[in-house]
Design a protein around this motif. Structure first.
Motif, mmCIF file in Angstrom:
data_model
loop_
_atom_site.group_PDB
_atom_site.id
_atom_site.type_symbol
_atom_site.label_atom_id
_atom_site.label_comp_id
_atom_site.label_asym_id
_atom_site.label_seq_id
_atom_site.Cartn_x
_atom_site.Cartn_y
_atom_site.Cartn_z
ATOM 1 N N GLY A 27 -0.843 -48.692 58.600
ATOM 2 C CA GLY A 27 -2.154 -49.016 59.161
ATOM 3 C C GLY A 27 -2.580 -48.139 60.323
ATOM 4 N N MET A 28 -1.660 -47.311 60.856
ATOM 5 C CA MET A 28 -2.010 -46.442 61.975
ATOM 6 C C MET A 28 -2.569 -45.118 61.452
ATOM 7 S SD MET A 28 0.386 -44.484 64.686
ATOM 8 C CE MET A 28 0.783 -43.341 63.380
ATOM 9 N N PRO A 29 -3.797 -44.760 61.859
ATOM 10 C CA PRO A 29 -4.394 -43.517 61.362
ATOM 11 C C PRO A 29 -3.847 -42.281 62.079
ATOM 12 C CG PRO A 29 -5.915 -44.606 62.851
ATOM 13 C CD PRO A 29 -4.693 -45.483 62.771
ATOM 14 N N PHE A 30 -3.725 -41.188 61.343
ATOM 15 C CA PHE A 30 -3.462 -39.894 61.975
ATOM 16 C C PHE A 30 -4.079 -38.794 61.112
ATOM 17 C CE2 PHE A 30 0.188 -40.547 59.234
ATOM 18 C CZ PHE A 30 0.598 -39.297 58.802
ATOM 19 N N THR A 31 -4.210 -37.620 61.670
ATOM 20 C CA THR A 31 -4.857 -36.530 60.939
ATOM 21 C C THR A 31 -3.970 -35.297 60.895
ATOM 22 O OG1 THR A 31 -5.966 -35.759 62.951
ATOM 23 C CG2 THR A 31 -7.231 -37.225 61.534
ATOM 24 N N LEU A 32 -4.127 -34.543 59.826
ATOM 25 C CA LEU A 32 -3.522 -33.223 59.696
ATOM 26 C C LEU A 32 -4.667 -32.237 59.497
ATOM 27 C CD1 LEU A 32 -0.554 -33.876 57.239
ATOM 28 C CD2 LEU A 32 -0.397 -33.428 59.668
ATOM 29 N N ARG A 33 -4.684 -31.196 60.310
ATOM 30 C CA ARG A 33 -5.727 -30.174 60.211
ATOM 31 C C ARG A 33 -5.084 -28.829 59.935
ATOM 32 N NH1 ARG A 33 -7.634 -32.678 64.329
ATOM 33 N NH2 ARG A 33 -9.508 -33.853 63.929
ATOM 34 N N MET A 34 -5.523 -28.176 58.887
ATOM 35 C CA MET A 34 -4.935 -26.879 58.546
ATOM 36 C C MET A 34 -5.831 -25.751 59.034
ATOM 37 S SD MET A 34 -3.588 -25.560 54.897
ATOM 38 C CE MET A 34 -2.260 -24.370 54.895
ATOM 39 N N SER A 45 -1.429 -37.815 66.175
ATOM 40 C CA SER A 45 -1.257 -39.249 65.966
ATOM 41 C C SER A 45 -0.881 -39.915 67.276
ATOM 42 C CB SER A 45 -0.168 -39.515 64.925
ATOM 43 O OG SER A 45 1.100 -39.550 65.532
ATOM 44 N N PRO A 46 -1.125 -41.240 67.360
ATOM 45 C CA PRO A 46 -0.746 -41.974 68.578
ATOM 46 C C PRO A 46 0.755 -41.926 68.864
ATOM 47 C CG PRO A 46 -2.264 -43.279 67.245
ATOM 48 C CD PRO A 46 -1.892 -42.083 66.434
ATOM 49 N N VAL A 47 1.601 -41.864 67.827
ATOM 50 C CA VAL A 47 3.051 -41.899 68.096
ATOM 51 C C VAL A 47 3.655 -40.519 68.341
ATOM 52 C CG1 VAL A 47 3.495 -44.065 66.877
ATOM 53 C CG2 VAL A 47 3.733 -41.927 65.648
ATOM 54 N N THR A 48 3.003 -39.451 67.855
ATOM 55 C CA THR A 48 3.587 -38.116 68.029
ATOM 56 C C THR A 48 2.819 -37.277 69.038
ATOM 57 O OG1 THR A 48 2.229 -37.168 66.274
ATOM 58 C CG2 THR A 48 4.388 -38.036 65.626
ATOM 59 N N GLY A 49 1.579 -37.686 69.375
ATOM 60 C CA GLY A 49 0.722 -36.804 70.145
ATOM 61 C C GLY A 49 0.313 -35.650 69.242
ATOM 62 N N LYS A 50 0.109 -34.472 69.835
ATOM 63 C CA LYS A 50 -0.317 -33.302 69.055
ATOM 64 C C LYS A 50 0.901 -32.444 68.728
ATOM 65 C CE LYS A 50 -4.554 -30.663 69.173
ATOM 66 N NZ LYS A 50 -5.619 -30.127 70.018
ATOM 67 N N MET A 51 1.105 -32.194 67.446
ATOM 68 C CA MET A 51 2.229 -31.365 66.996
ATOM 69 C C MET A 51 1.699 -30.273 66.079
ATOM 70 S SD MET A 51 5.287 -32.929 67.836
ATOM 71 C CE MET A 51 5.875 -34.545 68.294
ATOM 72 N N LYS A 52 2.484 -29.208 65.941
ATOM 73 C CA LYS A 52 2.132 -28.138 65.011
ATOM 74 C C LYS A 52 3.219 -28.000 63.956
ATOM 75 C CE LYS A 52 -1.261 -24.962 66.543
ATOM 76 N NZ LYS A 52 -2.335 -25.912 66.661
ATOM 77 N N TYR A 66 6.572 -28.504 65.892
ATOM 78 C CA TYR A 66 6.712 -28.154 67.306
ATOM 79 C C TYR A 66 5.781 -29.016 68.152
ATOM 80 C CZ TYR A 66 8.793 -24.048 65.132
ATOM 81 O OH TYR A 66 9.570 -23.221 64.368
ATOM 82 N N ASP A 67 6.262 -29.407 69.350
ATOM 83 C CA ASP A 67 5.398 -30.191 70.244
ATOM 84 C C ASP A 67 4.469 -29.251 71.013
ATOM 85 O OD1 ASP A 67 6.860 -29.066 72.344
ATOM 86 O OD2 ASP A 67 7.980 -30.897 72.773
ATOM 87 N N ALA A 68 3.662 -29.847 71.904
ATOM 88 C CA ALA A 68 2.648 -29.082 72.643
ATOM 89 C C ALA A 68 3.271 -27.976 73.498
ATOM 90 C CB ALA A 68 1.816 -30.024 73.505
ATOM 91 N N SER A 69 4.535 -28.159 73.910
ATOM 92 C CA SER A 69 5.208 -27.142 74.732
ATOM 93 C C SER A 69 5.894 -26.066 73.889
ATOM 94 C CB SER A 69 6.259 -27.795 75.626
ATOM 95 O OG SER A 69 5.707 -28.900 76.299
ATOM 96 N N GLY A 70 5.827 -26.217 72.553
ATOM 97 C CA GLY A 70 6.469 -25.233 71.684
ATOM 98 C C GLY A 70 7.923 -25.548 71.371
ATOM 99 N N ASN A 71 8.418 -26.720 71.787
ATOM 100 C CA ASN A 71 9.793 -27.116 71.454
ATOM 101 C C ASN A 71 9.854 -27.610 70.015
ATOM 102 O OD1 ASN A 71 10.740 -26.776 74.196
ATOM 103 N ND2 ASN A 71 9.659 -28.663 74.678
ATOM 104 N N LYS A 72 10.913 -27.237 69.315
ATOM 105 C CA LYS A 72 11.065 -27.671 67.928
ATOM 106 C C LYS A 72 11.468 -29.139 67.899
ATOM 107 C CE LYS A 72 12.686 -24.818 64.740
ATOM 108 N NZ LYS A 72 13.616 -24.063 63.880
ATOM 109 N N GLY A 95 11.139 -45.856 63.762
ATOM 110 C CA GLY A 95 10.853 -45.736 62.331
ATOM 111 C C GLY A 95 9.468 -45.192 62.058
ATOM 112 N N MET A 96 8.485 -45.641 62.846
ATOM 113 C CA MET A 96 7.102 -45.188 62.673
ATOM 114 C C MET A 96 7.010 -43.679 62.901
ATOM 115 S SD MET A 96 3.896 -46.557 62.301
ATOM 116 C CE MET A 96 3.138 -47.759 63.363
ATOM 117 N N PHE A 97 7.662 -43.202 63.953
ATOM 118 C CA PHE A 97 7.659 -41.767 64.267
ATOM 119 C C PHE A 97 8.234 -40.982 63.086
ATOM 120 C CE2 PHE A 97 9.777 -37.959 65.889
ATOM 121 C CZ PHE A 97 8.785 -37.378 66.655
ATOM 122 N N ILE A 98 9.372 -41.448 62.578
ATOM 123 C CA ILE A 98 10.043 -40.747 61.476
ATOM 124 C C ILE A 98 9.167 -40.753 60.219
ATOM 125 C CG2 ILE A 98 12.033 -40.871 59.908
ATOM 126 C CD1 ILE A 98 13.601 -41.861 62.497
#
Length: 129
Positions: A27-34, A45-52, A66-72, A95-98
């Motif tokens: 039920g939690m929305p998130f987006t993927l943008r290419m 997403s609310p649980v991951t923040g912004k990732m690449k 990778y997170d916003a700081s470039g960490n894998k 579990g939600m994050f995974i």
């Protein structure tokens, strides 16, 4: 058992015309943008923040997150057997994050295929024109 909306964990809408995919996990929305230019995919997403999500810069293969700081944060790599894939997650998460990470990787693979096919079709239509 039979799949029903009540026990649906995740869903997503993919389009070969849009570079943005709207996804849901529990039920939690998130987006993927290419990005058509770089081929990298941004997950928000609310649980991951912004990732690449992007291929290994050295080899151009595989897929890392990778997170916003470039960490894998996570990566998919080939396992031992033919066609085996292993998901490795390097940060603690619930579990939600995974589930978000896993669905994002699966979607990224499909998006890359859709875009690759579209590019292939465009090239072949130019060649045959």
């Amino acid at each position: 058992g039979e799949a029903s909306p009540a026990n649906l964990v995740g869903e997503g809408k993919l389009s070969s015309f849009s570079s943005t995919s709207q996804m849901r996990v529990r039920g939690m929305p998130f987006t993927l943008r290419m990005s058509q230019m770089s081929g990298s995919i941004t997950l928000e997403s609310p649980v991951t923040g912004k990732m690449k999500l992007k291929p290994n810069p050295m080899t151009g293969t595989g897929l890392g997150m990778y997170d916003a700081s470039g960490n894998k944060v996570a990566k998919i790599r080939s396992g031992g057997g033919f066609g085996d894939k292993q998901l490795e997650i390097y940060v603690p998460g619930d579990g939600m994050f995974i589930e978000v990470v896993l669905l994002s990787f699966m979607t990224a693979k499909m998006l890359n295929k859709i875009v690759g096919d579209a590019v292939g079709e465009a090239v072949s239509s130019v060649v045959t024109a």
